[in-house]
Enzyme design. Structure first.
Site, PDB file in Angstrom:
ATOM      1  N   HIS A   1       8.143 119.568 123.613  1.00 60.75           N
ATOM      2  CA  HIS A   1       6.743 118.990 123.886  1.00 60.75           C
ATOM      3  C   HIS A   1       6.135 119.351 125.018  1.00 60.75           C
ATOM      4  CE1 HIS A   1       6.415 116.835 119.954  1.00 60.75           C
ATOM      5  NE2 HIS A   1       7.691 116.274 119.992  1.00 60.75           N
TER       6      HIS A   1
ATOM      7  N   HIS B   1      14.060 118.472 122.272  1.00 66.13           N
ATOM      8  CA  HIS B   1      13.025 118.156 121.393  1.00 66.13           C
ATOM      9  C   HIS B   1      11.901 117.673 122.264  1.00 66.13           C
ATOM     10  CE1 HIS B   1      11.136 116.777 117.651  1.00 66.13           C
ATOM     11  NE2 HIS B   1      10.232 115.852 118.573  1.00 66.13           N
ATOM     12  N   GLU B   2      12.217 116.727 123.467  1.00 64.48           N
ATOM     13  CA  GLU B   2      10.860 116.491 124.109  1.00 64.48           C
ATOM     14  C   GLU B   2      10.523 117.365 125.130  1.00 64.48           C
ATOM     15  OE1 GLU B   2       9.493 113.804 122.975  1.00 64.48           O
ATOM     16  OE2 GLU B   2      11.058 113.383 121.824  1.00 64.48           O
TER      17      GLU B   2
END
Length: 153
Positions: A71, A67-68
């Site tokens: 980003h 998820h990170e």
């Protein structure tokens, strides 16, 4: 898991799932309480909540890392890196990252005070205690009596 082991895991996941290297720093941040991780826009570093690893294991931590990294890679590529952006949602689905962090803190159960009307028997549940000498039943204006504390989920 140490910060160095986390760094190598993040670098490995970045190469395998994103085919791009992770060139910045990944660390555990014990101050994170409700989020699984954080991407810093200015420095491009990643922070992760150690509670995710301790409570749910490495598999869930890898989902948070993906998820990170979504980003991270989208921001560096100049694409939409926010949760609302289409690019982010597509890359997250493609890599198998977690959309939301698992629950890290247990929620307190709501406690209600139970009152009963002495005239009509109406049961009233309130979060805050009320002064039974000042307040009456809204249905029949009868006197209220406190019964018990009840826990509701």
């Amino acid at each position: 898991m140490t910060d160095q082991a986390l760094q190598t895991l993040v670098e490995k996941i970045s190469i395998v799932f994103f085919q791009k290297p992770f060139l910045h720093q990944a660390t555990f941040n014990r101050r994170l309480k409700t989020t699984g991780g954080r991407y810093h826009l200015a420095s491009h570093h990643l922070d992760f909540n150690p509670t995710v690893f301790l409570k749910y294991g490495q598999e869930e931590l890898e989902k948070v890392i993906k998820h990170e990294l979504c980003h991270y890679h989208l921001h560096l590529a100049g694409k939409g890196y926010q949760h609302k952006d289409k690019d982010f949602k597509e890359l997250l689905a493609k890599t198998g990252g977690a959309r939301y962090a698992p629950p890290l803190v247990e929620r307190k159960k709501a406690v209600f005070h139970q009152y009963q009307c002495q005239s009509c028997g109406e049961v009233i549940l309130r979060k805050r205690r009320i002064d039974t000498t000042r307040y009456v039943c809204g249905k029949c204006h009868g006197r209220l009596s406190w019964q018990a504390k009840k826990e509701q989920i």
